[in-house]
Design an enzyme around this catalytic site. Structure first.
Site, PDB file in Angstrom:
ATOM      1  N   THR A 197       0.814  -1.214   0.000  1.00 31.39           N
ATOM      2  CA  THR A 197       0.000   0.000   0.000  1.00 31.39           C
ATOM      3  C   THR A 197       0.844   1.259   0.000  1.00 31.39           C
ATOM      4  O   THR A 197       1.966   1.259   0.490  1.00 31.39           O
ATOM      5  CB  THR A 197      -0.984   0.034   1.196  1.00 31.39           C
ATOM      6  OG1 THR A 197      -1.777   1.215   1.105  1.00 31.39           O
ATOM      7  CG2 THR A 197      -0.245   0.031   2.521  1.00 31.39           C
ATOM      8  N   ARG A 198       0.271   2.327  -0.599  1.00 33.42           N
ATOM      9  CA  ARG A 198       0.901   3.653  -0.549  1.00 33.42           C
ATOM     10  C   ARG A 198      -0.092   4.668  -0.006  1.00 33.42           C
ATOM     11  O   ARG A 198       0.080   5.865  -0.136  1.00 33.42           O
ATOM     12  CB  ARG A 198       1.392   4.095  -1.941  1.00 33.42           C
ATOM     13  CG  ARG A 198       0.452   3.821  -3.082  1.00 33.42           C
ATOM     14  CD  ARG A 198       0.884   4.527  -4.361  1.00 33.42           C
ATOM     15  NE  ARG A 198       0.117   5.726  -4.515  1.00 33.42           N
ATOM     16  CZ  ARG A 198      -0.912   5.862  -5.351  1.00 33.42           C
ATOM     17  NH1 ARG A 198      -1.283   4.863  -6.132  1.00 33.42           N
ATOM     18  NH2 ARG A 198      -1.566   6.992  -5.426  1.00 33.42           N
ATOM     19  N   HIS A 202      -7.949   2.511   5.350  1.00 33.77           N
ATOM     20  CA  HIS A 202      -9.297   2.767   5.840  1.00 33.77           C
ATOM     21  C   HIS A 202      -9.934   1.422   6.169  1.00 33.77           C
ATOM     22  O   HIS A 202      -9.319   0.377   6.004  1.00 33.77           O
ATOM     23  CB  HIS A 202     -10.082   3.558   4.799  1.00 33.77           C
ATOM     24  CG  HIS A 202      -9.450   4.889   4.494  1.00 33.77           C
ATOM     25  ND1 HIS A 202      -9.257   5.846   5.467  1.00 33.77           N
ATOM     26  CD2 HIS A 202      -8.940   5.399   3.349  1.00 33.77           C
ATOM     27  CE1 HIS A 202      -8.664   6.902   4.929  1.00 33.77           C
ATOM     28  NE2 HIS A 202      -8.451   6.650   3.645  1.00 33.77           N
ATOM     29  N   HIS A 205      -9.826  -1.424   3.631  1.00 35.99           N
ATOM     30  CA  HIS A 205      -8.555  -2.148   3.500  1.00 35.99           C
ATOM     31  C   HIS A 205      -8.351  -3.095   4.669  1.00 35.99           C
ATOM     32  O   HIS A 205      -7.821  -4.194   4.519  1.00 35.99           O
ATOM     33  CB  HIS A 205      -7.384  -1.171   3.457  1.00 35.99           C
ATOM     34  CG  HIS A 205      -7.521  -0.103   2.423  1.00 35.99           C
ATOM     35  ND1 HIS A 205      -7.851   1.185   2.725  1.00 35.99           N
ATOM     36  CD2 HIS A 205      -7.390  -0.164   1.075  1.00 35.99           C
ATOM     37  CE1 HIS A 205      -7.916   1.893   1.615  1.00 35.99           C
ATOM     38  NE2 HIS A 205      -7.641   1.099   0.596  1.00 35.99           N
ATOM     39  N   ARG A 292      -8.155  -3.673  -6.864  1.00 39.69           N
ATOM     40  CA  ARG A 292      -8.552  -2.908  -8.046  1.00 39.69           C
ATOM     41  C   ARG A 292      -7.488  -1.837  -8.284  1.00 39.69           C
ATOM     42  O   ARG A 292      -6.929  -1.297  -7.340  1.00 39.69           O
ATOM     43  CB  ARG A 292      -9.877  -2.251  -7.683  1.00 39.69           C
ATOM     44  CG  ARG A 292     -10.589  -1.643  -8.819  1.00 39.69           C
ATOM     45  CD  ARG A 292     -11.949  -1.143  -8.337  1.00 39.69           C
ATOM     46  NE  ARG A 292     -12.682  -0.673  -9.509  1.00 39.69           N
ATOM     47  CZ  ARG A 292     -12.615   0.561  -9.955  1.00 39.69           C
ATOM     48  NH1 ARG A 292     -11.909   1.433  -9.321  1.00 39.69           N
ATOM     49  NH2 ARG A 292     -13.277   0.918 -11.031  1.00 39.69           N
TER      50      ARG A 292
END
Ligand code: ADP
Ligand code: ADP
Length: 570
Positions: A197-198, A202, A205, A292
């Protein structure tokens, strides 16, 4: 062997480690003092670091020409191993390096990191590279834009590393592949799913990562990127503070490992997803989550996405077998308000109500407005951390830049505006040209060069103050358009309000409150703006003021109203 051997093997069976043994270090260090040096770019430093610790195994050097060509065409190294992304060391044609000689590799502060034997130097093709690796030549793609500034020559050869680039933040979370494997092994895990992740995490996730770990009955490797991400992303200091709270309070102890990945992302969508999977395999993961829009650079110059939302999943699936790390594909997670739970979009019946908040909405409708993100969307601790780092508009910095002829009324209007801003509770720094020339720019004259220097100095100070949340009211003739635009970029387009005080020359001259026009007409001052030096009026100022029909107070209120509309003043 410790229990870590139960973890999936790194690519090629062993992890690359380029750090030379301690005994050999003093000799190499001494030798380096005689060598020419290369100062590495930020991107090359991150690439070098990951290569040195084995994150890019089996890659053990910057790519040579054969690698370059095969990666472009087939996503493979010259040796045949899958590797979809280029890792190159680029220099200008005139760089101080010679074939078959050594060169010292240094960071931005000239600290010695290692020595490279230059075995190959070759030219590469920017447009072709962009097209093949990124599938586009559109400079709206952040990497395509960056590539325009890369050196024309790529170097390759044996690397001997003496030190890793220094990081002083979050040291306990910066784990090498070997350390990560050891920690995962200590958790007793044989199945590990990694999450790239970058962004801040939330609840969607959180839900997705928990489901993924449950699906394989294993542990989660929360593996955020802290190298280079997409320009404009939430800074990693803020993100890591938030990840730590989440791992502490919302994940089951012993089922999650948080580790930071010093990766310089390429935002290459599908190819990048394959690369991410391969890297995580080196870190010991048996599975990898691809959601996605994985590693997406956003929209192109025609407003269309660069890659399809599930292109990355398709490409990873195609190489699944060979990658040797399982993919866990996920669709978008949506909130179902009526049931107070999250569900993947493909599993939500048609008529069911859903809710979601986009990244843009998070910034504009919540953070900028000082609104706390709702609990269904983000854990309250994370919402608070984001609010602390990204205060509402009325506490963000902004610059009001008055430009116009001498005597136009810049200082007078600026002074009135300043009192109005103070009245409304903002902290203001006034940078008035005449005053600045008595200290910050003392000694500068009125040649074109000196005037540009003066404006750039004001611009530099302005940018710093604005970055730290202050309001700057600047008033300087600033006659040259290009220099004003330079300042606009230094400060940031969306925080720069250019105010053109459009007073005709004859009015300024009649006022002549400082007596300077009279002197200029007598030839006692030369190169005077409007008399014998040009004033380049702004083409698209945010505000244009007329000082013949309006009073300073009326004009100051117009500027204030503009700031109110923008949210900078409550
Ligand atoms: P600058 O900073 O642009 O060189 P100043 O603000 O120092 O200009 O000087 C402008 C002069 O014009 C002042 O003496 C001011 O009182 C006078 N003036 C007259 N009408 C106006 C107006 N509507 N707005 C601003 N200044 C005005
Ligand atoms: P700049 O943007 O050119 O640095 P400043 O606002 O800092 O301009 O200073 C401009 C002031 O200096 C004018 O208001 C005027 O009183 C005085 N001045 C002296 N020489 C010149 C000149 N050659 N051109 C314009 N202003 C000058």
């Amino acid at each position: 062997m410790p229990s870590t051997s139960r973890l999936i093997q790194p690519i090629g069976g062993t992890l690359v480690n380029l750090i030379v043994a301690e005994e050999a270090q003093p000799d190499l260090r001494a030798r380096a003092t005689y060598l020419p040096s290369l100062q590495l770019s930020e991107r090359a430093l991150y690439d070098l670091e990951l290569m040195a610790i084995g994150g890019f195994s089996p890659l053990d050097r910057f790519m040579n020409r054969a690698d370059y060509e095969r990666v472009l065409a087939e996503m493979r190294l010259d040796g045949g191993q899958l590797f979809p992304i280029l890792v190159m060391l680029l220099v200008e044609r005139n760089a101080d390096v010679r074939l078959d000689r050594e060169v010292a590799l240094r960071d931005a502060r000239n600290e010695l990191l290692g020595i490279m034997t230059v075995e190959e130097a070759y030219e590469w093709d920017c447009a072709e590279t962009a097209q093949q690796v990124l599938g586009t030549r559109d400079v709206r793609h952040p990497l395509v834009a960056e590539m325009q500034r890369w050196g024309a020559v790529a170097l390759s050869g044996r690397l001997q590393m003496l030190a890793l680039p220094a990081h002083h933040d979050f040291s306990d979370l910066r784990l090498t592949p070997a350390e990560t494997r050891a920690r995962l092994g200590a958790l007793g895990a044989s199945r590990v799913v990694a999450f790239q992740t970058r962004n801040p995490l939330h609840r969607a996730h959180e839900e997705l990562t928990k489901r993924a770990a449950a699906a394989i009955d294993g542990v989660l490797l929360l593996h955020p990127v802290v190298g280079m991400t997409k320009p404009g992303d939430v800074d990693y200091y803020t993100r890591v503070r938030a990840y730590k709270v989440l791992v502490d309070r919302y994940y089951e102890r012993g089922h999650v490992l948080l580790a930071l990945l010093p990766l310089a992302m390429r935002l290459a969508g599908p190819r990048e997803a394959v690369w991410h999977a391969l890297i995580r395999r080196n870190y010991g993961a048996s599975h990898f989550i691809v959601g996605r829009d994985h590693a997406s650079p956003g929209l192109d110059s025609a407003g269309k996405p660069f890659y399809g939302p599930y292109d990355a999943q398709e490409l990873v699936a195609r190489f699944q077998e060979e990658l040797g790390i399982g993919m866990l594909p996920f669709g978008e997670m949506m909130y179902l308000p009526d049931e107070d739970r999250y569900e993947e979009v493909s599993r939500i019946p048609r008529m069911v109500r859903t809710a979601s908040i986009s990244g843009t909405q998070v910034r504009e409708e919540f953070l900028n407005a000082g609104q706390k993100l709702p609990d269904w969307f983000t854990r309250p601790e994370v919402a608070q951390i984001l609010m602390d780092s990204y205060p509402p508009r009325h506490r963000q910095g902004v610059c009001v830049w008055f430009t116009g002829l001498s005597g136009a009324g810049k200082s007078t209007t600026a002074e009135t505006l300043t009192t109005l801003l103070l009245e409304r509770g903002r902290q203001v720094t006034v940078l008035d040209g005449d005053v600045v020339r008595t200290h910050l720019s003392k000694g500068l004259g009125f040649s074109k060069e000196d005037r540009d220097t003066n404006i750039r100095r004001i611009g530099f100070v302005t940018a710093e103050i604005v970055r730290h949340g202050g309001v700057v009211v600047a008033a300087a003739v600033s006659p040259y358009r290009a220099t004003r635009d330079e300042v606009r970029h230094m400060v940031g387009e969306d925080r720069f309000v250019e105010v053109f005080v459009d007073t005709p020359l004859d009015v300024c001259e009649r006022r002549d409150s400082k007596g300077v026009y009279a002197k200029a007409r007598r030839g006692e001052i030369t190169g005077f703006t409007g008399i014998d030096d040009p004033y380049e009026a702004p083409e698209n100022p945010e505000i244009t003021l007329d000082t013949v029909v309006s009073t300073p107070e009326q004009n100051a209120r117009r500027v204030l109203e503009h700031l109110e509309r923008q949210g900078f003043v409550r």
